[in-house]
Enzyme design. Structure first.
Site, PDB file in Angstrom:
ATOM      1  N   ARG A  50       0.836  -1.208   0.000  1.00  0.00           N
ATOM      2  CA  ARG A  50       0.000   0.000   0.000  1.00  0.00           C
ATOM      3  C   ARG A  50       0.868   1.255   0.000  1.00  0.00           C
ATOM      4  O   ARG A  50       0.570   2.227  -0.704  1.00  0.00           O
ATOM      5  CB  ARG A  50      -0.936  -0.030   1.205  1.00  0.00           C
ATOM      6  N   ASP A  99      -5.706 -15.433   6.559  1.00  0.00           N
ATOM      7  CA  ASP A  99      -4.331 -15.779   6.202  1.00  0.00           C
ATOM      8  C   ASP A  99      -3.641 -16.579   7.301  1.00  0.00           C
ATOM      9  O   ASP A  99      -2.632 -17.242   7.046  1.00  0.00           O
ATOM     10  CB  ASP A  99      -3.515 -14.516   5.907  1.00  0.00           C
ATOM     11  N   ARG A 152       2.514 -19.839   2.831  1.00  0.00           N
ATOM     12  CA  ARG A 152       1.856 -19.986   4.133  1.00  0.00           C
ATOM     13  C   ARG A 152       1.719 -21.460   4.537  1.00  0.00           C
ATOM     14  O   ARG A 152       1.784 -21.785   5.729  1.00  0.00           O
ATOM     15  CB  ARG A 152       0.511 -19.272   4.133  1.00  0.00           C
TER      16      ARG A 152
END
Length: 414
Positions: free
Chosen positions: A15, A296, A368
């Site tokens: 971002r 997540d 992950r």
């Protein structure tokens, strides 16, 4: 006790890169995450004509308030969801003709709600293969602004991209959201926008962004809460204490809420404004938990769930089926390889207690999955084997080194 230095937040870094590129002048990002995803973002910005300079521990971005300086470019987003979704949105703010593509893994992940929204705002998009997916050709004429309805039920990144686009439009942007997953990521977006001089007016389902651009600034990137989840889980699993400095109650990252999940399982959590510690007691309680907003971290919980004293059920995580892999199925497959009973549904997974056996973990190229099951391996005497250990480079290239350091501090056998 162990102290783990977690690298910068991937979500915040992405971002901040978008906003620094959108602000006239020079912005300096301190302690950004350096990983495959963020390097892809930086390379994409360079392809679009922005100047991005990496120095020790910081990135400097020379922004442009009128969209990409380059009027034509070819951008390859690699495996990254944030570059794949944010960079085309940034390009839509300018005037030019751009080609976007991504890896085979990212080509499978959906873009349609976002590309439909950009098309509704006047951007021309021609897909080269499957509609709503990379690769595609984008022709932009700038965005006037307006009002639209968005389904962000598969990814909050669609909404984040449009919110960051809003100040670059000529009249502002109002987005009505019909569905929204991972809402805390929108809080990250709005907090980062505020640091660059813009605010968002909103209620639960409507977001209003005024025009006016962004202000170049110096911006500090805090540690990544999703990455910290693995080390907090290790503390709860092993009955140890782990502290992550730089990540405390002032953080906008929703995934820090994972420590409350560990608290439900019996761990003790201590936080102040800038630090978080988790202390395990050597026993885990089985729980039922809704992880829609922190999905997540679902694989992290799934990987340690077999060590609990009762079944653990994780609900409302359908969106994890459209990540780097189908994470519900990947977790189930690997737990079964370890001899653990598992059941799954469209948006849930239930894991029974057991004695996990050594196994080769099929990472499915997903960072992950690799990191979560590495934590489970700490409690299996013979450990586990990853079929693709290097996939962690997507968000944490030094993960295996840091895990080894954790074991050293806790005096665990290697």
């Amino acid at each position: 006790m162990a102290v783990v230095n977690v690298p910068g937040s991937k979500s915040i870094t992405a971002r901040a890169l978008f906003l620094a590129a959108s602000a006239a002048g020079s912005s300096r990002l301190e302690h950004p995450l350096v990983s495959d995803d963020t390097e892809a973002f930086g390379a994409g910005l360079k392809a679009l004509g922005y100047e991005v300079v990496a120095t020790d521990g910081a990135w400097t971005v020379n922004g442009n308030a009128d969209g990409p300086p380059a009027r034509s470019a070819t951008v390859f987003c690699r495996d990254g969801a944030t570059p794949s979704r944010f960079l085309p949105t940034l390009a839509a703010a300018g005037k030019g003709s751009y080609e976007f593509d991504a890896s085979p893994q990212m080509r499978r992940r959906p873009m349609k709600p976002l590309t439909d929204a950009l098309s509704a705002l006047g951007t021309q998009i021609q897909f080269h293969d499957q509609p709503g997916h990379h690769p595609f050709h984008l022709i932009s004429h700038g965005i006037h602004g307006g009002e639209l309805t968005l389904d962000a039920g598969l990814s909050s990144q669609y909404l984040s991209a449009l919110l960051m686009l809003g100040p670059l439009t000529r009249s502002g942007l109002t987005v009505h959201v019909s569905d929204l997953v991972s809402r805390p990521y929108i809080d990250i977006t709005m907090a980062t926008m505020t640091a660059f001089g813009q605010t968002v007016d909103h209620d639960d389902r409507t977001f209003v962004v005024r025009p006016g651009g962004y202000r170049a600034t110096r911006f500090e990137v805090e540690p990544d809460a999703s990455t910290a989840s693995y080390f907090f889980a290790a503390a709860a699993l092993l009955g140890e204490k782990v502290t992550v400095p730089g990540l405390g109650t002032q953080s906008p990252q929703g995934d820090l809420g994972f420590v409350q999940v560990l608290e439900q399982m019996g761990a003790v959590v201590n936080q102040d404004s800038t630090n978080t510690s988790v202390t395990g007691n050597g026993r885990l309680r089985g729980i039922t938990v809704n992880m829609r907003d922190i999905s997540d971290t679902m694989p992290t919980l799934a990987a340690i769930a077999p060590f609990a004293n009762a079944p653990t059920r994780i609900n409302d995580v359908y969106n994890t089926r459209v990540k780097e892999c189908d994470r519900i199925d990947a977790c189930a497959e690997n737990l079964q390889r370890m001899g653990i009973r598992v059941e799954t549904g469209p948006d849930w997974i239930q894991i029974w207690p057991g004695e996990p056996e050594p196994a080769t973990i099929n990472c499915h190229g997903d960072h992950r999955i690799a990191m979560a099951f590495s934590i489970a391996g700490l409690a299996i005497p013979a450990g586990i084997t990853l079929d693709d250990p290097s996939c962690v480079k997507k968000t944490f290239p030094a993960f295996h080194t840091e895990l080894h350091e954790l074991k050293r501090q806790l005096q665990l056998a290697s």
